[in-house]
Scaffold this motif. Structure first.
Motif, mmCIF file in Angstrom:
data_model
loop_
_atom_site.group_PDB
_atom_site.id
_atom_site.type_symbol
_atom_site.label_atom_id
_atom_site.label_comp_id
_atom_site.label_asym_id
_atom_site.label_seq_id
_atom_site.Cartn_x
_atom_site.Cartn_y
_atom_site.Cartn_z
ATOM 1 N N CYS A 145 0.805 -1.232 0.000
ATOM 2 C CA CYS A 145 0.000 0.000 0.000
ATOM 3 C C CYS A 145 0.832 1.273 0.000
ATOM 4 O O CYS A 145 0.265 2.374 -0.056
ATOM 5 C CB CYS A 145 -0.967 -0.006 1.182
ATOM 6 S SG CYS A 145 -0.163 0.224 2.781
ATOM 7 N N GLY A 146 2.135 1.160 0.103
ATOM 8 C CA GLY A 146 2.982 2.351 0.076
ATOM 9 C C GLY A 146 3.115 3.054 1.414
ATOM 10 O O GLY A 146 3.780 4.096 1.502
ATOM 11 N N GLN A 147 2.521 2.516 2.461
ATOM 12 C CA GLN A 147 2.592 3.141 3.789
ATOM 13 C C GLN A 147 4.040 3.310 4.236
ATOM 14 O O GLN A 147 4.848 2.387 4.112
ATOM 15 C CB GLN A 147 1.835 2.269 4.793
ATOM 16 C CG GLN A 147 2.042 2.612 6.251
ATOM 17 C CD GLN A 147 1.374 3.932 6.648
ATOM 18 O OE1 GLN A 147 0.415 4.367 6.012
ATOM 19 N NE2 GLN A 147 1.896 4.580 7.674
ATOM 20 N N ASP A 148 4.361 4.498 4.745
ATOM 21 C CA ASP A 148 5.703 4.764 5.277
ATOM 22 C C ASP A 148 5.918 3.950 6.549
ATOM 23 O O ASP A 148 5.049 3.866 7.421
ATOM 24 C CB ASP A 148 5.847 6.253 5.589
ATOM 25 C CG ASP A 148 7.251 6.594 6.057
ATOM 26 O OD1 ASP A 148 8.104 6.877 5.196
ATOM 27 O OD2 ASP A 148 7.492 6.534 7.282
ATOM 28 N N LEU A 149 7.107 3.324 6.655
ATOM 29 C CA LEU A 149 7.406 2.478 7.812
ATOM 30 C C LEU A 149 8.659 2.937 8.550
ATOM 31 O O LEU A 149 9.216 2.192 9.343
ATOM 32 C CB LEU A 149 7.557 1.016 7.366
ATOM 33 C CG LEU A 149 6.300 0.355 6.780
ATOM 34 C CD1 LEU A 149 6.635 -0.995 6.152
ATOM 35 C CD2 LEU A 149 5.223 0.188 7.840
ATOM 36 N N GLY A 150 9.101 4.146 8.263
ATOM 37 C CA GLY A 150 10.202 4.694 9.041
ATOM 38 C C GLY A 150 11.509 4.790 8.275
ATOM 39 O O GLY A 150 11.609 4.428 7.102
ATOM 40 N N ALA A 151 12.509 5.291 8.973
ATOM 41 C CA ALA A 151 13.815 5.544 8.370
ATOM 42 C C ALA A 151 14.494 4.242 7.956
ATOM 43 O O ALA A 151 14.415 3.242 8.676
ATOM 44 C CB ALA A 151 14.700 6.291 9.358
ATOM 45 N N ALA A 152 15.155 4.280 6.830
ATOM 46 C CA ALA A 152 15.808 3.090 6.298
ATOM 47 C C ALA A 152 16.907 2.582 7.220
ATOM 48 O O ALA A 152 17.238 1.403 7.193
ATOM 49 C CB ALA A 152 16.378 3.381 4.911
ATOM 50 N N GLN A 153 17.456 3.474 8.035
ATOM 51 C CA GLN A 153 18.527 3.058 8.943
ATOM 52 C C GLN A 153 17.973 2.346 10.176
ATOM 53 O O GLN A 153 18.712 1.703 10.916
ATOM 54 C CB GLN A 153 19.347 4.277 9.392
ATOM 55 C CG GLN A 153 20.184 4.915 8.297
ATOM 56 C CD GLN A 153 19.375 5.823 7.373
ATOM 57 O OE1 GLN A 153 18.166 6.015 7.559
ATOM 58 N NE2 GLN A 153 20.032 6.371 6.356
ATOM 59 N N ALA A 154 16.673 2.490 10.412
ATOM 60 C CA ALA A 154 16.064 1.898 11.612
ATOM 61 C C ALA A 154 15.396 0.571 11.264
ATOM 62 O O ALA A 154 15.333 0.163 10.105
ATOM 63 C CB ALA A 154 15.050 2.873 12.205
ATOM 64 N N ASN A 155 14.893 -0.084 12.298
ATOM 65 C CA ASN A 155 14.160 -1.330 12.099
ATOM 66 C C ASN A 155 12.755 -0.993 11.613
ATOM 67 O O ASN A 155 12.002 -0.294 12.310
ATOM 68 C CB ASN A 155 14.109 -2.096 13.435
ATOM 69 C CG ASN A 155 13.571 -3.503 13.280
ATOM 70 O OD1 ASN A 155 13.058 -3.858 12.223
ATOM 71 N ND2 ASN A 155 13.685 -4.288 14.340
#
Lengths: 692, 120
Positions: free
Chosen positions: B24-34
């Protein structure tokens, strides 16, 4: 005695990667024609394949007959260049005994390495897995010069020790494991030494199988020797020596190129075992893959300490060996299986860890430690490779073993000891584009077979009451794991027999899913002593269960002293008519089960390959239970409701963790674990060992 | 290419340096984080997924909750189960994928982002 100190050689086991090129190998490279080299590679592989097939045809033990065989051609320094096998751990472990022979026996006047010699070995410190894996090697000479070694490594399912069947749940130190032979000469002048054979036979419970398996390995090696000498005669010794080396070199270069294409990063997968052999207990193998440039480093920091007094340990070389089941079978599936692959792999093992056993510690259940670790390779490997090639990202096959081990007197009055072959009928892990294959094999022995039940019944005192797919044996998912197999054994025509089980995962699933797919359920053993089943069969009027689920029904007709046991079951006496039931698991699931095509669920229902419980409660489909006709609209609505229910019961990560962090397993479950939750933090290993 | 598919359910927007749900394209946070920190999380009743087939015995086909729990991670928008973990109770949630974002951007010809994924 010039080069040995009567103790294990810790130097030679470090030499897992190819030895430095010799001047002769370097000189040969310029004169090897590429086309001739390709023909040579193919010819050598065919020789190895013939060797593998011959070993299987001539062997007697369950594993040898059904494909747990690695057959290879090694350089004269001991590196494995050409290998035919599905048991890929031997692709990197098989060379250690040969390097030992080269190091210790070539220049040792009392032993020596001469034409017509043969060498035997089964100490897992050198062969790497456990002592039921036994090997035989022969040197090949051409005009008086050592050209190569040929060897067969095969699981012979009885190695002495405290329990029959090659693994000892009760072993406390290596001295409880039975036969532990570093590489020794067992034949010279093209003859096996009868005094040595006599000794090996005397130290195991199944002497006939022991000797037949040794002779099978040797016969296959001699046929391969003849073929290799024909190649040397045709190509010349310089080409042959240079060609074997070039295979290794090309493999290493190709492996490094492959690794370089993967995304740099750190990939973690903690793994948990729920048994230490004779009792339940949690331990942790903490796998971290660090991929940088053209190298993958496997790091095991914060794994549980070595278990003193319990057999759940592995030598580090065995762990590396099992990593190659993943590397050879999946990541480097199109490259030759040899130890050149390790040019792209590095490793870091902490001291005194269960994955880096030392001293007199028992490693009898090392196969379970190693397969538990290998699961981590599949899971971390899938995350490392999906972006590069999604077809490499697969869920794992069953790794809990659940192998019946046995020993005693068979129906012909002969002493036997071995395992049954159903470990070769586990299901494949599900894949990004399809379900796992049902009853496919063993992930660590992919060219193996589970045999016909009649073949097993012919010389084992068993009657199979049934053996077929078990629909509660695999992990659910968008694509489901391949089904495993449930089966029942009735002891027949003997009252002098012992049965047990080797395995893990009765409390903590041994085999996990991938990307939202579920794990394989726990497995366990049910036994019935004093069973009336034989009488019911003789009577013939009572319908008897013909699949595992029927055994558990409240109205199951079989009566007797019923008991369940975890799959690490110490052998116990079984008499004529007593029964034993177990399942070997299927594969892990792939993806969210709510994304599984409803028609795929219905197809499984029609084939009894999925339970109605799972169809309704896990896959959330609505259908007519009699006609198996799908209600499309109701299914869509139910699945939409299920998604809403997920969001309703779930919490934001930080909130969830606040509650979650306050939990821990009971202290008795952590007796062998080390410091909770990170086993090596805050405790000295020696303290942990005392606590254990 | 600025969006990479890292797993079945995880996309990585390499320019923004953010995890996204593939469905769905939902943002899941920074790429550096889990990415799990951007999920909704629930512990499942083990018997709902692995029902016992044998009642009243020490062993069944349900994991032992003293040894093992099942934690599920959902996309907060479409509720797809992006992954799950079988863990001993209370064991830290695993940070399974920690990509070298700088190396990945270099591999795909993108300049390093000074913001380092802090936006969003």
């Amino acid at each position: 005695m010039s080069t040995i100190a009567y103790s294990r050689d810790h130097e030679v086991v470090q030499r897992l990667r190819p030895e430095p090129m010799t001047q002769a190998e370097i000189d040969a490279q310029e004169r090897i024609d590429p086309v001739e080299f390709d023909i040579f590679k193919h010819k050598m592989h065919m020789i190895a394949l013939e060797g593998k097939e011959t070993t299987m045809k001539l062997g007697a033990s369950t594993a040898m007959r059904w494909g747990d065989v690695a057959f290879g051609v090694f350089t004269r320094q001991g590196d494995l260049s050409v290998c035919a096998t599905g048991i890929y751990h031997h692709a990197v472990l098989g060379q250690i005994p040969l390097k030992y022979v080269v190091k210790h026996w070539v220049n040792e006047p009392s032993v020596g390495v001469k034409e017509g010699d043969s060498f035997f070995y089964n100490d897992p410190f050198y062969a790497g897995v456990h002592n039921a894996d036994m090997g035989l090697a022969v040197p090949v000479f051409y005009k008086g010069e050592l050209m190569c070694f040929i060897a067969a490594a095969v699981h012979t399912g009885e190695a002495g020790g405290t329990e029959p069947g090659g693994t000892c749940n009760t072993a406390k130190t290596k001295y409880d494991e039975g036969l532990l032979v570093p590489p020794i000469k067992i034949g010279e002048n093209y003859q096996l030494r009868e005094d040595i054979l006599n000794m090996l036979a005397a130290m195991t419970r199944d002497p006939r199988t022991m000797i037949l398996d040794i002779k099978a390995r040797l016969a296959a090696a001699r046929i391969a020797q003849r073929r290799v000498l024909e190649v040397i005669e045709e190509k010349g010794p310089e080409f042959f020596i240079g060609g074997l080396r070039r295979i290794l070199t090309q493999t290493g270069e190709a492996a490094r190129r492959r690794v370089a294409q993967l995304n740099d990063g750190v990939y973690r997968q903690p793994r948990f075992l729920d048994t230490v052999g004779t009792e339940a207990g949690l331990t942790k193998i903490n796998l971290t893959l660090i991929k940088k440039g053209d190298t993958i480093t496997m790091d095991f920091e914060n794994s549980s300490p070595m278990l003193e007094g319990r057999p759940m340990n592995s030598f580090f070389q065995g762990i590396l060996g099992l990593s190659c089941v993943y590397y050879c079978g999946w990541l480097f599936h199109d490259l030759p299986a040899n130890n050149g692959l390790l040019e792209a792999i590095d490793w870091r093992f902490p001291d005194d860890a269960m994955v880096n056993a030392k001293g007199d510690a028992s490693t009898s259940l090392a196969p379970l430690v190693q397969t538990c670790f290998t699961q981590g390779m599949f899971l971390a490997g899938a995350r490392m490779t999906y972006n590069y090639d999604s077809s490499r990202a697969v869920a794992a096959w069953f790794s809990g073993f659940a192998i019946p081990t046995f020993g005693g007197i068979n129906q012909f009055g002969e002493g036997i000891a071995d395992i049954t072959p159903e470990i070769n009928a586990t299901g494949c892990g599900a894949r990004p584009d399809m379900d796992g294959v049902d009853a496919a094999g063993a992930f660590f022995a992919t060219m193996s077979d589970c045999s016909d039940v009649e073949a097993t019944e012919a010389d084992r005192p068993f009657l199979y009451t049934f053996r077929n797919f078990f629909n509660s044996s695999y992990g659910h998912g968008k694509f489901r794991g391949g089904s495993g197999v449930g089966f029942g054994l009735m002891v027949h025509d003997t009252n002098r027999f012992m049965l047990g089980s080797m395995g893990g995962g009765s409390r903590f699933p041994s085999t996990l899913g991938l990307f939202g797919g579920y794990a394989v359920p726990p497995v366990f053993v049910q036994t019935v002593h004093g069973s009336n089943l034989k009488d019911l069969m003789a009577d013939g009027h009572t319908p008897l269960p013909n699949k595992l689920a029927g055994i558990y029904a409240p109205d199951a007709p079989e009566q007797g002293n019923k008991a369940t046991s975890e799959v690490n079951m110490v052998v116990k006496p079984f008499n004529d008519g007593d029964t034993y039931y177990v399942a070997v698991g299927g594969g892990g699931g792939y993806g969210d089960p709510l994304e599984r095509e409803p028609e795929s669920v219905l197809k499984d229902l029609r084939a009894d390959r999925v339970s109605h419980f799972a169809a309704r409660e896990v896959y959330r489909i609505v259908y007519d239970a009699e006609t198996l006709r799908l209600d499309v609209a109701a299914t869509e609505a139910l699945r939409a409701d299920s998604r809403k229910a997920r969001l309703a019961r779930a919490k934001p990560f930080a909130e969830f963790v606040r509650t979650w962090d306050s939990l821990s397993p009971p202290q008795e479950a952590l007796r062998y674990y080390g410091s909770w939750p990170n086993p090596r933090e805050g405790m000295l290993p020696v303290g942990q060992l005392k606590a254990a | 290419m600025t969006k990479l598919r890292i797993t079945e359910y995880l996309d990585l927007d390499l320019v923004a340096e953010r995890w996204q749900c593939n469905r769905c394209g939902q943002d899941l946070g920074a790429a550096q984080a889990n990415y799990k920190e951007g999920c909704l999380v629930a512990e499942r009743d083990l018997a709902e997924v692995h029902p016992p087939l044998l009642e009243g015995q020490a062993q069944s086909y349900t994991p032992d909750s003293q040894y093992c729990r099942l934690v599920e991670f959902y996309c907060p928008q479409c509720a797809t189960m992006l992954d799950n973990e079988y863990l001993p109770p209370g064991h830290p949630i695993t940070h399974e994928i920690e990509l070298d974002i700088a190396a990945l951007k270099q591999k795909h010809g993108l300049a390093a982002n000074a913001a380092g994924g802090a936006k969003g």
